[in-house]
Design a protein around this motif. Structure first.
Motif, PDB file in Angstrom:
ATOM      1  N   LEU A   1      27.157  -8.820   0.203  1.00  0.00           N
ATOM      2  CA  LEU A   1      28.168  -8.641  -0.836  1.00  0.00           C
ATOM      3  C   LEU A   1      27.469  -8.062  -2.073  1.00  0.00           C
ATOM      4  O   LEU A   1      27.102  -8.800  -2.987  1.00  0.00           O
ATOM      5  N   PRO A   2      27.280  -6.736  -2.103  1.00  0.00           N
ATOM      6  CA  PRO A   2      26.588  -6.124  -3.249  1.00  0.00           C
ATOM      7  C   PRO A   2      27.372  -6.333  -4.542  1.00  0.00           C
ATOM      8  O   PRO A   2      28.590  -6.145  -4.574  1.00  0.00           O
ATOM      9  N   VAL A   3      26.685  -6.747  -5.588  1.00  0.00           N
ATOM     10  CA  VAL A   3      27.328  -6.947  -6.887  1.00  0.00           C
ATOM     11  C   VAL A   3      26.491  -6.293  -7.975  1.00  0.00           C
ATOM     12  O   VAL A   3      25.275  -6.162  -7.846  1.00  0.00           O
ATOM     13  N   ASP A   4      27.165  -5.911  -9.035  1.00  0.00           N
ATOM     14  CA  ASP A   4      26.502  -5.332 -10.203  1.00  0.00           C
ATOM     15  C   ASP A   4      26.468  -6.404 -11.288  1.00  0.00           C
ATOM     16  O   ASP A   4      27.432  -6.577 -12.032  1.00  0.00           O
ATOM     17  N   VAL A   5      25.363  -7.139 -11.354  1.00  0.00           N
ATOM     18  CA  VAL A   5      25.277  -8.275 -12.269  1.00  0.00           C
ATOM     19  C   VAL A   5      25.153  -7.785 -13.710  1.00  0.00           C
ATOM     20  O   VAL A   5      24.606  -6.709 -13.961  1.00  0.00           O
ATOM     21  N   PRO A   6      25.672  -8.555 -14.672  1.00  0.00           N
ATOM     22  CA  PRO A   6      25.570  -8.149 -16.076  1.00  0.00           C
ATOM     23  C   PRO A   6      24.140  -8.208 -16.588  1.00  0.00           C
ATOM     24  O   PRO A   6      23.273  -8.848 -15.984  1.00  0.00           O
ATOM     25  N   SER A   7      23.899  -7.544 -17.707  1.00  0.00           N
ATOM     26  CA  SER A   7      22.562  -7.534 -18.316  1.00  0.00           C
ATOM     27  C   SER A   7      22.395  -8.709 -19.268  1.00  0.00           C
ATOM     28  O   SER A   7      23.360  -9.257 -19.790  1.00  0.00           O
ATOM     29  N   SER A   8      21.133  -9.077 -19.491  1.00  0.00           N
ATOM     30  CA  SER A   8      20.820 -10.197 -20.370  1.00  0.00           C
ATOM     31  C   SER A   8      19.452  -9.973 -20.987  1.00  0.00           C
ATOM     32  O   SER A   8      18.623  -9.258 -20.439  1.00  0.00           O
ATOM     33  N   ILE A   9      19.222 -10.592 -22.143  1.00  0.00           N
ATOM     34  CA  ILE A   9      17.909 -10.503 -22.790  1.00  0.00           C
ATOM     35  C   ILE A   9      17.047 -11.717 -22.459  1.00  0.00           C
ATOM     36  O   ILE A   9      15.908 -11.812 -22.892  1.00  0.00           O
ATOM     37  N   VAL A  10      17.580 -12.654 -21.662  1.00  0.00           N
ATOM     38  CA  VAL A  10      16.838 -13.852 -21.276  1.00  0.00           C
ATOM     39  C   VAL A  10      15.975 -13.521 -20.079  1.00  0.00           C
ATOM     40  O   VAL A  10      16.438 -12.921 -19.106  1.00  0.00           O
ATOM     41  N   SER A  11      14.702 -13.911 -20.141  1.00  0.00           N
ATOM     42  CA  SER A  11      13.756 -13.566 -19.078  1.00  0.00           C
ATOM     43  C   SER A  11      13.467 -14.719 -18.121  1.00  0.00           C
ATOM     44  O   SER A  11      12.630 -14.593 -17.244  1.00  0.00           O
ATOM     45  N   ALA A  12      14.139 -15.874 -18.294  1.00  0.00           N
ATOM     46  CA  ALA A  12      13.894 -17.020 -17.412  1.00  0.00           C
ATOM     47  C   ALA A  12      14.333 -16.686 -15.996  1.00  0.00           C
ATOM     48  O   ALA A  12      15.425 -16.164 -15.779  1.00  0.00           O
ATOM     49  N   GLY A  13      13.477 -16.969 -15.010  1.00  0.00           N
ATOM     50  CA  GLY A  13      13.779 -16.633 -13.626  1.00  0.00           C
ATOM     51  C   GLY A  13      14.491 -17.750 -12.890  1.00  0.00           C
ATOM     52  O   GLY A  13      14.500 -18.906 -13.323  1.00  0.00           O
ATOM     53  N   VAL A  14      15.086 -17.381 -11.754  1.00  0.00           N
ATOM     54  CA  VAL A  14      15.750 -18.349 -10.884  1.00  0.00           C
ATOM     55  C   VAL A  14      14.728 -18.840  -9.862  1.00  0.00           C
ATOM     56  O   VAL A  14      13.976 -18.028  -9.311  1.00  0.00           O
ATOM     57  N   PRO A  15      14.636 -20.147  -9.595  1.00  0.00           N
ATOM     58  CA  PRO A  15      13.690 -20.645  -8.593  1.00  0.00           C
ATOM     59  C   PRO A  15      13.877 -19.931  -7.260  1.00  0.00           C
ATOM     60  O   PRO A  15      15.010 -19.650  -6.852  1.00  0.00           O
ATOM     61  N   ASP A  16      12.771 -19.645  -6.593  1.00  0.00           N
ATOM     62  CA  ASP A  16      12.829 -18.877  -5.345  1.00  0.00           C
ATOM     63  C   ASP A  16      13.634 -19.586  -4.267  1.00  0.00           C
ATOM     64  O   ASP A  16      14.267 -18.947  -3.436  1.00  0.00           O
ATOM     65  N   ASP A  17      13.617 -20.932  -4.264  1.00  0.00           N
ATOM     66  CA  ASP A  17      14.323 -21.685  -3.225  1.00  0.00           C
ATOM     67  C   ASP A  17      15.711 -22.133  -3.673  1.00  0.00           C
ATOM     68  O   ASP A  17      16.333 -22.992  -3.032  1.00  0.00           O
ATOM     69  N   ALA A  18      16.213 -21.573  -4.759  1.00  0.00           N
ATOM     70  CA  ALA A  18      17.527 -21.979  -5.280  1.00  0.00           C
ATOM     71  C   ALA A  18      18.645 -21.596  -4.324  1.00  0.00           C
ATOM     72  O   ALA A  18      18.564 -20.602  -3.602  1.00  0.00           O
ATOM     73  N   LEU A  19      19.689 -22.387  -4.334  1.00  0.00           N
ATOM     74  CA  LEU A  19      20.905 -22.066  -3.595  1.00  0.00           C
ATOM     75  C   LEU A  19      21.703 -21.102  -4.463  1.00  0.00           C
ATOM     76  O   LEU A  19      22.065 -21.437  -5.591  1.00  0.00           O
ATOM     77  N   ILE A  20      21.956 -19.885  -3.976  1.00  0.00           N
ATOM     78  CA  ILE A  20      22.618 -18.862  -4.780  1.00  0.00           C
ATOM     79  C   ILE A  20      24.012 -18.565  -4.237  1.00  0.00           C
ATOM     80  O   ILE A  20      24.172 -18.231  -3.060  1.00  0.00           O
ATOM     81  N   ILE A  21      25.014 -18.713  -5.098  1.00  0.00           N
ATOM     82  CA  ILE A  21      26.399 -18.378  -4.762  1.00  0.00           C
ATOM     83  C   ILE A  21      26.702 -17.020  -5.380  1.00  0.00           C
ATOM     84  O   ILE A  21      26.620 -16.862  -6.595  1.00  0.00           O
ATOM     85  N   THR A  22      27.029 -16.038  -4.543  1.00  0.00           N
ATOM     86  CA  THR A  22      27.371 -14.703  -5.022  1.00  0.00           C
ATOM     87  C   THR A  22      28.881 -14.541  -5.023  1.00  0.00           C
ATOM     88  O   THR A  22      29.551 -14.900  -4.042  1.00  0.00           O
TER      89      THR A  22
END
Length: 205
Positions: free
Chosen positions: A41-62
């Motif tokens: 499900l390709p998505v075009d995510v919005p831009s942000s100035i925050v550089s904090a990353g998402v944990p690699d093993d996180a559960l991601i809901i798209t």
């Protein structure tokens, strides 16, 4: 007086060290390269100035394509055990071969009753398939399938790895907010009030 004839010596450059460095760099790139994530499900995510990353093993809901939802469960053992729990909850039978095939699917976006058919497809057929999305609407007093996938995955992570599974939402920037709000409500109904939002880092001009 006779002229002295100078003998020109051929210069030899030892390339051994340079070749060694080249192979070391190549080995490093191969070992550290990450495979491209599957995007059903390709998505075009919005831009942000925050550089904090998402944990690699996180559960991601798209969320995208007018409210469709997909789920990424990174850990294979959590993925397989969660499918078994969902199958028991909804009374759907999965063969061991199907469970093992599902274990290799990092991202999925189909209703539970369609996963048997999904697992029977070839990789090429699966790539061309248009996923319906994981149902996000509750039926009567029965929570939605997405609700159950999330809560069972979280319980499984605690059972296997004794830790809380982090959750992130990856939504299309043009998606209707009501669809994103529905996902947030599902998380908050499980008392998940802290979650990440996946964005693109905006570069400063």
């Amino acid at each position: 007086m006779a002229r002295v004839k100078l003998v020109k010596k051929r210069q030899v450059i030892d390339m051994t060290a340079m070749v060694d460095v080249a192979f070391l760099l190549l080995t490093f790139l191969i070992l550290t390269a990450q495979p491209k994530e599957t995007e059903i499900l390709p998505v075009d995510v919005p831009s942000s100035i925050v550089s904090a990353g998402v944990p690699d093993d996180a559960l991601i809901i798209t969320v995208g394509d007018n409210g469709k939802a997909t789920l990424r469960i990174k850990d294979k053992s959590i993925r397989k055990k969660t499918l078994e729990k969902m199958a028991a909850k909804y009374g759907i039978l999965f063969k061991e071969k199907e469970k093992n095939s599902f274990e290799g699917m990092e991202v999925f976006g189909s209703p539970l009753n369609q996963i048997n058919h999904l697992l029977s497809l070839t990789p090429i057929e699966m790539e061309k398939m248009k996923h319906a999305g994981i149902p996000t609407d509750s039926i009567g007093k029965m929570p939605s399938e997405l609700f159950n996938w999330v809560i069972e995955a979280r319980h499984t992570a605690k059972e296997i790895h004794f830790k809380e599974l982090q959750v992130a939402i990856k939504a299309d920037g043009n998606e209707n907010y009501t669809h994103v709000k529905k996902i947030i409500d599902i998380l908050q109904s499980q008392k998940i009030n802290r979650f990440s939002l996946v964005t693109n880092l905006k570069t400063k001009l």
